[in-house]
Scaffold this motif. Sequence first.
Motif, PDB file in Angstrom:
ATOM      1  N   CYS A 232      -6.906 -24.598 -28.420  1.00 38.06           N
ATOM      2  CA  CYS A 232      -7.787 -24.660 -27.501  1.00 38.06           C
ATOM      3  C   CYS A 232      -7.161 -24.670 -26.127  1.00 38.06           C
ATOM      4  O   CYS A 232      -7.791 -23.779 -25.195  1.00 38.06           O
ATOM      5  CB  CYS A 232      -8.719 -26.058 -27.534  1.00 38.06           C
ATOM      6  SG  CYS A 232      -9.696 -26.163 -28.876  1.00 38.06           S
TER       7      CYS A 232
ATOM      8  N   GLY B 152      -8.244 -21.270 -23.790  1.00 43.31           N
ATOM      9  CA  GLY B 152      -8.307 -21.534 -22.388  1.00 43.31           C
ATOM     10  C   GLY B 152      -7.557 -20.729 -21.542  1.00 43.31           C
ATOM     11  O   GLY B 152      -8.031 -20.040 -20.301  1.00 43.31           O
ATOM     12  N   SER B 153      -6.290 -20.555 -21.806  1.00 44.30           N
ATOM     13  CA  SER B 153      -5.327 -19.819 -21.067  1.00 44.30           C
ATOM     14  C   SER B 153      -5.879 -18.347 -21.027  1.00 44.30           C
ATOM     15  O   SER B 153      -5.591 -17.658 -19.915  1.00 44.30           O
ATOM     16  CB  SER B 153      -3.871 -20.184 -21.581  1.00 44.30           C
ATOM     17  OG  SER B 153      -3.000 -19.348 -20.857  1.00 44.30           O
TER      18      SER B 153
ATOM     19  N   GLY C 288      -8.862 -17.782 -18.873  1.00 49.46           N
ATOM     20  CA  GLY C 288      -8.565 -18.012 -17.625  1.00 49.46           C
ATOM     21  C   GLY C 288      -7.710 -16.876 -16.896  1.00 49.46           C
ATOM     22  O   GLY C 288      -8.033 -16.564 -15.831  1.00 49.46           O
TER      23      GLY C 288
ATOM     24  N   THR D 165      -8.124 -27.398 -10.655  1.00 47.87           N
ATOM     25  CA  THR D 165      -7.141 -27.934 -11.667  1.00 47.87           C
ATOM     26  C   THR D 165      -6.712 -29.312 -11.352  1.00 47.87           C
ATOM     27  O   THR D 165      -6.719 -30.355 -12.617  1.00 47.87           O
ATOM     28  CB  THR D 165      -5.754 -26.894 -11.709  1.00 47.87           C
ATOM     29  OG1 THR D 165      -6.218 -25.604 -12.156  1.00 47.87           O
ATOM     30  CG2 THR D 165      -5.032 -27.555 -12.898  1.00 47.87           C
TER      31      THR D 165
ATOM     32  N   CYS E 293     -10.316 -31.366 -27.086  1.00 45.79           N
ATOM     33  CA  CYS E 293     -10.376 -29.784 -27.242  1.00 45.79           C
ATOM     34  C   CYS E 293     -11.017 -29.360 -25.970  1.00 45.79           C
ATOM     35  O   CYS E 293     -10.567 -28.176 -25.693  1.00 45.79           O
ATOM     36  CB  CYS E 293     -10.859 -29.454 -28.575  1.00 45.79           C
ATOM     37  SG  CYS E 293     -10.039 -29.746 -29.918  1.00 45.79           S
TER      38      CYS E 293
ATOM     39  N   PHE F 298      -9.236 -26.946 -22.862  1.00 43.53           N
ATOM     40  CA  PHE F 298      -9.768 -25.745 -22.821  1.00 43.53           C
ATOM     41  C   PHE F 298     -10.406 -25.447 -21.255  1.00 43.53           C
ATOM     42  O   PHE F 298      -9.913 -24.317 -20.670  1.00 43.53           O
ATOM     43  CB  PHE F 298     -11.001 -25.622 -23.655  1.00 43.53           C
ATOM     44  CG  PHE F 298     -11.749 -24.007 -23.383  1.00 43.53           C
ATOM     45  CD1 PHE F 298     -11.062 -22.918 -24.089  1.00 43.53           C
ATOM     46  CD2 PHE F 298     -12.850 -24.388 -22.701  1.00 43.53           C
ATOM     47  CE1 PHE F 298     -11.696 -21.527 -23.905  1.00 43.53           C
ATOM     48  CE2 PHE F 298     -13.414 -22.823 -22.450  1.00 43.53           C
ATOM     49  CZ  PHE F 298     -12.881 -21.658 -23.023  1.00 43.53           C
ATOM     50  N   LEU F 299     -10.979 -26.447 -20.640  1.00 42.47           N
ATOM     51  CA  LEU F 299     -11.329 -26.451 -19.226  1.00 42.47           C
ATOM     52  C   LEU F 299     -10.323 -26.416 -18.330  1.00 42.47           C
ATOM     53  O   LEU F 299     -10.263 -25.568 -17.349  1.00 42.47           O
ATOM     54  CB  LEU F 299     -12.382 -27.402 -19.123  1.00 42.47           C
ATOM     55  CG  LEU F 299     -13.816 -27.172 -19.685  1.00 42.47           C
ATOM     56  CD1 LEU F 299     -14.641 -28.608 -19.294  1.00 42.47           C
ATOM     57  CD2 LEU F 299     -14.430 -25.956 -19.190  1.00 42.47           C
TER      58      LEU F 299
ATOM     59  N   MET G 198      -7.183 -25.401 -18.933  1.00 34.58           N
ATOM     60  CA  MET G 198      -6.427 -24.239 -18.903  1.00 34.58           C
ATOM     61  C   MET G 198      -7.189 -22.963 -18.210  1.00 34.58           C
ATOM     62  O   MET G 198      -6.587 -22.136 -17.923  1.00 34.58           O
ATOM     63  CB  MET G 198      -5.948 -23.948 -20.320  1.00 34.58           C
ATOM     64  CG  MET G 198      -4.836 -25.015 -20.894  1.00 34.58           C
ATOM     65  SD  MET G 198      -3.589 -25.434 -19.522  1.00 34.58           S
ATOM     66  CE  MET G 198      -2.818 -23.604 -19.345  1.00 34.58           C
ATOM     67  N   LEU G 199      -8.560 -23.160 -18.520  1.00 33.20           N
ATOM     68  CA  LEU G 199      -9.300 -21.790 -18.081  1.00 33.20           C
ATOM     69  C   LEU G 199      -9.228 -21.917 -16.600  1.00 33.20           C
ATOM     70  O   LEU G 199      -8.953 -20.618 -16.078  1.00 33.20           O
ATOM     71  CB  LEU G 199     -10.760 -22.323 -18.591  1.00 33.20           C
ATOM     72  CG  LEU G 199     -11.990 -21.511 -17.932  1.00 33.20           C
ATOM     73  CD1 LEU G 199     -11.816 -20.124 -18.443  1.00 33.20           C
ATOM     74  CD2 LEU G 199     -13.316 -21.863 -18.150  1.00 33.20           C
TER      75      LEU G 199
ATOM     76  N   SER H 197      -0.803 -16.421 -22.912  1.00 33.19           N
ATOM     77  CA  SER H 197      -1.587 -17.222 -23.420  1.00 33.19           C
ATOM     78  C   SER H 197      -2.124 -17.137 -24.910  1.00 33.19           C
ATOM     79  O   SER H 197      -2.188 -18.160 -25.455  1.00 33.19           O
ATOM     80  CB  SER H 197      -3.013 -16.619 -22.561  1.00 33.19           C
ATOM     81  OG  SER H 197      -2.656 -16.798 -21.220  1.00 33.19           O
TER      82      SER H 197
END
Length: 404
Positions: free
Chosen positions: A60, A64-65, A68, A92, A109, A113-114, A116-117, A352
Amino acid sequence: MKKLYFNYLNTFKGLSNEVWWLSLITLINRAGTMVIPFLSLYLTKSLSFTLNDVGWIMTCFGLGSVLGSWLGGKLTDKIGFYKVMKASLFLTGILFIALQFVNTFWGFCIGIFLVMLVADTFRPAMFVALSTYSKPENKTRSVTLIRLAINLGFSAGPAVGGLIITTLSYKGLFWVDGVTCVLATLLLINVLHPKKAKAVDETKAENPKSVFSDKAFWVFFVGMFIFGFIFLQYFSTMPLYYKDVHHLTELEIGLLMGMNGFFIFLLEMPLISWLEKSKYSKEFLMFSGLLLTGLSFVVINLTGWIGILLVGMLFMTVGEMIAFPFSNAFVMERAKKGNQGEYMAYYSIAFSMSHIFGHNSGMQLIDNIGFDNTWNFMILLSMIGLVFLLMLMRIVKKEKVVID
């Protein structure tokens, strides 16, 4: 000794003020990312997650990476790097502070994810900013300066992080991560606002070509994905190896990983300055970097002697010092014929995607076949990556013949 000192200082000459400010912002931001090297330990020790759970959480992280990085490239080409960087840093910081309050598997999870997004929208924007503020002849050294800032932050971060864990708790790491991101935002607003900063090289193609039509880039992409896959083991599975097999404490792990950043801070700029003046191509240097990183897994499988961990870390460090600056310079050079944000986004996405597959695969492999066989797998994978970089050398050589 005095001559050596001044020669070292000379390797930093000619870089623009904006590049120095961008490096300081990156240093402040990365100094707070001390939670990342300890994430696998935090999840298993504090939250009692299994290695299988950690593997999926790190997937995850990678998803996100990827999203992003893609979003960051799109937004950078549409609204400019400054707005993307400012929003990414501030949000961040808020998300990192909030992440410490999440303690369920699915919650973490979604949370990672958020984080790294939002966090990785910063990367393509930062690379475009770096390209904009650098003179053409200084771009590789500018990349190296940014990496010095990153690694100075990483060298202090894990060491301080280990100390925080020992004296306080894992929770303190999230607070430091969040606060440093907010501080970096404030500095960005004050020193890199478009009205205050002066662009040096704003190369923009009139009829930009899509990155998807660039064959050499996609061969390079696969090579960098493989490099990232094995390199990232040092930030997820390797800390577990240090703890479970060699019985190092969190503080000792932090110091060992901090050594990586310290050597990069001390040696990378002179090394890159020397290599830039050499006859070696960027493609060959990337090949050399991957080769050394692969060899780091060879040496740690040779013996159970604890000192071999330092040798392996040294091989990986030199490989990293060579591969990252020249791969970045390779992309910035090719990006001149397309949309810079798009090129830098897909360069970021290569790493990523390594996060998506590297962390999880490493955890699953360790769980099923043990550490030694996992390192053998990484050695085999590095050999495949070397084949792709050999292909890249041939393609670029043919391109130069056509141009000439």
